[in-house]
Scaffold this motif. Sequence first.
Motif, PDB file in Angstrom:
ATOM      1  N   ASP A 105       0.820  -1.211   0.000  1.00 50.35           N
ATOM      2  CA  ASP A 105       0.000   0.000   0.000  1.00 50.35           C
ATOM      3  C   ASP A 105       0.856   1.264   0.000  1.00 50.35           C
ATOM      4  O   ASP A 105       0.369   2.356  -0.316  1.00 50.35           O
ATOM      5  CB  ASP A 105      -0.965  -0.009   1.187  1.00 50.35           C
ATOM      6  CG  ASP A 105      -2.013  -1.105   1.035  1.00 50.35           C
ATOM      7  OD1 ASP A 105      -2.151  -1.635  -0.082  1.00 50.35           O
ATOM      8  OD2 ASP A 105      -2.662  -1.448   2.041  1.00 50.35           O
ATOM      9  N   LEU A 142     -15.421   0.068   3.562  1.00 48.84           N
ATOM     10  CA  LEU A 142     -14.634   1.041   2.789  1.00 48.84           C
ATOM     11  C   LEU A 142     -15.549   1.863   1.881  1.00 48.84           C
ATOM     12  O   LEU A 142     -15.397   3.085   1.768  1.00 48.84           O
ATOM     13  CB  LEU A 142     -13.567   0.327   1.941  1.00 48.84           C
ATOM     14  CG  LEU A 142     -12.333  -0.207   2.691  1.00 48.84           C
ATOM     15  CD1 LEU A 142     -11.486  -1.086   1.763  1.00 48.84           C
ATOM     16  CD2 LEU A 142     -11.485   0.939   3.234  1.00 48.84           C
ATOM     17  N   CYS A 169      -5.747   2.008  -4.501  1.00 43.62           N
ATOM     18  CA  CYS A 169      -5.496   0.849  -3.633  1.00 43.62           C
ATOM     19  C   CYS A 169      -4.180   0.200  -4.000  1.00 43.62           C
ATOM     20  O   CYS A 169      -3.654   0.403  -5.091  1.00 43.62           O
ATOM     21  CB  CYS A 169      -6.591  -0.210  -3.828  1.00 43.62           C
ATOM     22  SG  CYS A 169      -8.200   0.246  -3.198  1.00 43.62           S
ATOM     23  N   SER A 192      -3.285  -7.161  -0.159  1.00 42.69           N
ATOM     24  CA  SER A 192      -2.744  -6.960   1.170  1.00 42.69           C
ATOM     25  C   SER A 192      -1.716  -8.055   1.427  1.00 42.69           C
ATOM     26  O   SER A 192      -1.851  -9.169   0.921  1.00 42.69           O
ATOM     27  CB  SER A 192      -3.848  -6.968   2.219  1.00 42.69           C
ATOM     28  OG  SER A 192      -4.709  -8.060   2.026  1.00 42.69           O
ATOM     29  N   SER A 210      -3.708 -11.225   1.067  1.00 46.09           N
ATOM     30  CA  SER A 210      -3.215 -11.453  -0.278  1.00 46.09           C
ATOM     31  C   SER A 210      -4.309 -11.853  -1.256  1.00 46.09           C
ATOM     32  O   SER A 210      -4.058 -12.587  -2.183  1.00 46.09           O
ATOM     33  CB  SER A 210      -2.153 -12.549  -0.267  1.00 46.09           C
ATOM     34  OG  SER A 210      -1.106 -12.125  -1.069  1.00 46.09           O
ATOM     35  N   PRO A 264     -10.096  -4.031  -4.217  1.00 43.47           N
ATOM     36  CA  PRO A 264     -10.311  -2.937  -5.173  1.00 43.47           C
ATOM     37  C   PRO A 264     -11.484  -3.206  -6.121  1.00 43.47           C
ATOM     38  O   PRO A 264     -12.311  -2.320  -6.351  1.00 43.47           O
ATOM     39  CB  PRO A 264      -8.976  -2.864  -5.927  1.00 43.47           C
ATOM     40  CG  PRO A 264      -7.971  -3.429  -4.960  1.00 43.47           C
ATOM     41  CD  PRO A 264      -8.698  -4.510  -4.206  1.00 43.47           C
TER      42      PRO A 264
HETATM   43  N1  AMP Z   1      -8.824  -3.043   5.995  1.00 41.88           N
HETATM   44  C1  AMP Z   1      -8.496  -2.288   4.944  1.00 41.88           C
HETATM   45  N2  AMP Z   1      -8.430  -0.933   5.075  1.00 41.88           N
HETATM   46  C2  AMP Z   1      -8.107  -0.151   4.009  1.00 41.88           C
HETATM   47  N3  AMP Z   1      -7.807  -0.635   2.794  1.00 41.88           N
HETATM   48  C3  AMP Z   1      -7.842  -1.974   2.595  1.00 41.88           C
HETATM   49  C4  AMP Z   1      -8.196  -2.867   3.658  1.00 41.88           C
HETATM   50  N4  AMP Z   1      -8.146  -4.128   3.166  1.00 41.88           N
HETATM   51  C5  AMP Z   1      -7.781  -4.027   1.867  1.00 41.88           C
HETATM   52  N5  AMP Z   1      -7.589  -2.724   1.517  1.00 41.88           N
HETATM   53  C6  AMP Z   1      -7.166  -2.199   0.177  1.00 41.88           C
HETATM   54  O1  AMP Z   1      -7.406  -3.190  -0.807  1.00 41.88           O
HETATM   55  C7  AMP Z   1      -6.186  -3.624  -1.398  1.00 41.88           C
HETATM   56  C8  AMP Z   1      -6.260  -5.119  -1.709  1.00 41.88           C
HETATM   57  O2  AMP Z   1      -6.513  -5.859  -0.539  1.00 41.88           O
HETATM   58  P1  AMP Z   1      -6.878  -7.415  -0.520  1.00 41.88           P
HETATM   59  O3  AMP Z   1      -8.025  -7.621  -1.435  1.00 41.88           O
HETATM   60  O4  AMP Z   1      -7.194  -7.696   0.915  1.00 41.88           O
HETATM   61  O5  AMP Z   1      -5.653  -8.160  -0.973  1.00 41.88           O
HETATM   62  C9  AMP Z   1      -5.119  -3.228  -0.396  1.00 41.88           C
HETATM   63  O6  AMP Z   1      -3.862  -3.069  -1.040  1.00 41.88           O
HETATM   64  C10 AMP Z   1      -5.690  -1.915   0.153  1.00 41.88           C
HETATM   65  O7  AMP Z   1      -5.436  -0.835  -0.727  1.00 41.88           O
END
Ligand code: AMP
Lengths: 320, 265
Positions: free
Chosen positions: B38, B103, B121, B125, B129, B134
């Motif tokens: 991030d 979000l 985004c 994460s 992961s 997004p």
């Molecule tokens: N709890 C959270 N708070 C804020 N942004 C998040 C959160 N979880 C995921 N994101 C955003 O979504 C992206 C992808 O997350 P993910 O789908 O969990 O791999 C991350 O790189 C963040 O930009």
Amino acid sequence: MSEVLVLVDIDRSSGVAKVTKPTLELLTIARRLGEPSAVVIGTVDTAPLKAYGAEKIYTVDDADIAGFLVAPKAEVLAQLVEKASAAAVLIPSGGEGKEIAGRLAVKIDSGLITDAVDVAPGDGGGPVTTQSVFAGNFTVQAKVIKGIPVITVKPNAVTPEQSEGAAAEEAFSATISDAAKGARITASEPRKASGRPELTEAAIVVSGGRGTGGDFSEVEGFADSIGAAVGASRAAVDSGWMPHAFQVGQTGKTVSPQLYVANGISGAIQHRAGMQTSKTIIAVNKDDEAPIFELVDFGVVGDLHAVLPAATEAITQRKG
Amino acid sequence: MNIVVCVKYVPDATADRHFESDHTVDRVGVDGLLSELDEYAVEQALQVKEKLGDDTEVTVLTVGPEQATDAIRKALQMGADKGVHVLDDAIAGSDALATSLVLAEAVKKIDSDTSWDLVVCGMASTDGSMGVVPAMLAERLGVPAVTLGSEITVEGTTVRIRRDGDAATETVEGTLPLVLSVTDQSGEARYPSFKGIMAAKKKPLETWSLADLGLDAELVGLSAAWSTVEGTEARPPRTAGEVVTDEDGSGATALVEFLASKKFI
Ligand SMILES: Nc1ncnc2c1ncn2[C@@H]1O[C@H](COP(=O)(O)O)[C@@H](O)[C@H]1O
Ligand SMILES: Cc1cc2nc3c(=O)[nH]c(=O)nc-3n(C[C@H](O)[C@H](O)[C@H](O)COP(=O)(O)OP(=O)(O)OC[C@H]3O[C@@H](n4cnc5c(N)ncnc54)[C@H](O)[C@@H]3O)c2cc1C
């Protein structure tokens, strides 16, 4: 039995559209859960779908879909889920597959599981998935408890099994909203085929890192001598020595081959995340304290510029 | 232009990450930080701001436990203008569907103050992961998602990215408002400067609860999850095998013998 939708992944890199091996793996999993219905967006030779157990094949015209990112595909699947009263949806993992799955899960208000390495029917018949998490240090069993399970499955999760399906073809005309056409693909330059096995599907992967010093010819020569795909660490990709498509690790590909050979790679946690579940691991590294040696079944402490060419030559000689 | 950057507070990948007895990720007992992936999102947002000029505002948004303030703080130190932390005990154990819901509501609330144009985004994460938030967020906001950009340009209301896909390198375009996600190939993230660290102390940071967002606590958290973990198991550690030291070609010979013994050749 209810229909299990399988989104067909199509490889167009050779100029001829072909169903990919991960698609056949998904069909094999779908047969465990119900009746496989393949969803073809665009055109492809459907013979492999029939041979691997598709009872139905929904074909969708891609005129309104091909030039855009994933949103239209998610709309197609959402409409098909409803029409077919599907019991589950299986999608190949990968950047695009996961985004389709994410949008679909929101549309049909259903649970989503990504990057499954195995899927089996659970007690109630619904799918139970296995995932590998935290850089491969844990395995997790999970299931969807709301809505129609949407599952993305990693390549090599199962061995595809042949089984003749009825393969009844049905053209499906989906309604694509204008909102789904907001992300336009304005140019596309296909990746050149390397002639080597596909990284995520290969039985053997030979990788190079910063220790190659930028010359991958020795890594490639060794890979070719044992019929392997070539991979790279992020350090090698960041240095511009290999395209990103070859990167193994957290932000690259996850591979789980029979054999992984790491050359001039130190073994950072983010690299391990992409290769730790390989059956057999070999490393060549000149530093005997490199963390990669904690993982190996066999290791050589030495200069890869000496070890790899000598090994390549010995293997070529053995083959006579 | 108003930019919202979504950042996640994650357990340190180099620490001993593990699960709690209820199979949720231990987010408190393990040192955490702003997800490295991030940082690239923050960097790209700041670059857009720098190119467009001063009236562009970058808001950092996180959903997470109390310590997640650290993630916002770091982004403010890098140069973001203000922070929003959605903090509520009911959120613990949320899956991607619930996280994207929170979000989305937070972005809408930011919008009711000052309308937003661009949400940035990371690609995934570093703990979950999944790489799905997004796309889910875009779906919930009803806007396009231009994802996995390794090169980003914003011109007027057009966002254009280069996307290094498996099969092709593509150019993808969308029109604002939209959700953008960026990869770790998009360019190194800056380190906070001393000035940045000092300035961050005075930047506004708001904390919102689910009630502030008008969200029912029943809709999120572990009990409302769309999926459930039935079991977690530590993979048995790999036991280190034989390691030989190469001397005048002995390494290559031993390597070839090993390959032959395992029938790889
Ligand atoms: N709890 C959270 N708070 C804020 N942004 C998040 C959160 N979880 C995921 N994101 C955003 O979504 C992206 C992808 O997350 P993910 O789908 O969990 O791999 C991350 O790189 C963040 O930009
Ligand atoms: C969020 C994030 C995501 C990341 N994602 C990934 C990812 O997906 N994939 C990935 O690989 N990394 C990833 N990384 C980077 C990772 O942390 C390491 O920096 C990277 O893996 C190091 O690459 P390397 O092993 O090639 O280089 P180094 O760590 O520099 O190691 C080079 C090795 O080569 C050896 N060597 C040097 N010369 C020779 C020689 N002549 N012969 C034999 N050995 C030699 C050295 O002893 C050393 O062990 C990520 C990092 C972060 C923060």
